[in-house]
Design a protein around this motif. Structure first.
Motif, PDB file in Angstrom:
ATOM      1  N   GLY A  29       0.794  -1.214   0.000  1.00 29.17           N
ATOM      2  CA  GLY A  29       0.000   0.000   0.000  1.00 29.17           C
ATOM      3  C   GLY A  29       0.832   1.272   0.000  1.00 29.17           C
ATOM      4  N   THR A  30       1.955   1.243   0.724  1.00 30.48           N
ATOM      5  CA  THR A  30       2.815   2.416   0.830  1.00 30.48           C
ATOM      6  C   THR A  30       4.273   1.977   0.712  1.00 30.48           C
ATOM      7  N   TYR A  31       5.028   2.760  -0.043  1.00 27.50           N
ATOM      8  CA  TYR A  31       6.459   2.515  -0.200  1.00 27.50           C
ATOM      9  C   TYR A  31       7.219   3.742   0.261  1.00 27.50           C
ATOM     10  N   GLY A  32       8.350   3.494   0.892  1.00 29.61           N
ATOM     11  CA  GLY A  32       9.164   4.609   1.354  1.00 29.61           C
ATOM     12  C   GLY A  32      10.628   4.394   1.049  1.00 29.61           C
ATOM     13  N   TRP A  33      11.330   5.495   0.937  1.00 32.13           N
ATOM     14  CA  TRP A  33      12.790   5.475   0.834  1.00 32.13           C
ATOM     15  C   TRP A  33      13.354   6.179   2.062  1.00 32.13           C
ATOM     16  N   PHE A  34      14.317   5.533   2.675  1.00 30.02           N
ATOM     17  CA  PHE A  34      15.033   6.090   3.817  1.00 30.02           C
ATOM     18  C   PHE A  34      16.521   6.006   3.510  1.00 30.02           C
TER      19      PHE A  34
END
Length: 124
Positions: A29-34
Motif C-alpha cells: 500500500g505504501t512505499y518509502g525510501w530512507f
C-alpha cells in the motif's frame, strides 16, 4: 516477501541517479525510501502511496528527488537529481501493506518490510 533495491553508485555532485525498488510476490500500500549516512541515524527521504500516487518528501530533497511508481513493472523509483555530497548514504526501500496517510509516511515504524540498502556516493 523481499524488496529488491538497486541503482546506487558513485556520481559527481550535480549528477543524477535513479533507484528502483521491486517487491517480489505482491504489491504494497505504501512505499518509502530512507537513508543512513555514516555515523548518523536513518532518516526519511520520500514515500508514495500505491493506490493514488500521493507523495511526501523530506525538505532536504524536495525539488531534487522524485518518487514514482510503475504499475506495469510493479516497481517504485526514486529519481535523484542535483545530487550533493551530503546525499551520500545507504538508501533503503521499505514497504507496508497499509495505505498510510501522508502525515504518517515519514515514520519508519510504519513500514513492516525492508530491503537491503543500496549505496549512493556523491563526490565533490
Amino acid at each position: 516477501v523481499q524488496l529488491q533495491a538497486s541503482g546506487g553508485g558513485l556520481v559527481q555532485a550535480g549528477g543524477s541517479l535513479r533507484l528502483s525498488c521491486a517487491p517480489s510476490g505482491r504489491t504494497f500500500g505504501t512505499y518509502g525510501w530512507f537513508r543512513q549516512a555514516p555515523g548518523k541515524e536513518r532518516e526519511f527521504v520520500s514515500a508514495i502511496r500505491w493506490s493514488d500516487s500521493n507523495t511526501r518528501y523530506a525538505s532536504s530533497v524536495k525539488g531534487r528527488f522524485t518518487i514514482s511508481r510503475d504499475r506495469a513493472q510493479n516497481t517504485v523509483y526514486l529519481q535523484m537529481n542535483s545530487l550533493k555530497p551530503e546525499d551520500t548514504a545507504v538508501y533503503f526501500c521499505a514497504a507496508d501493506s497499509r495505505t498510510w496517510i501522508i502525515g504518517a509516511m515519514a515514520d519508519n515504524n510504519n513500514y513492516a518490510v525492508w530491503g537491503r540498502g543500496t549505496l549512493v556516493t556523491v563526490s565533490s
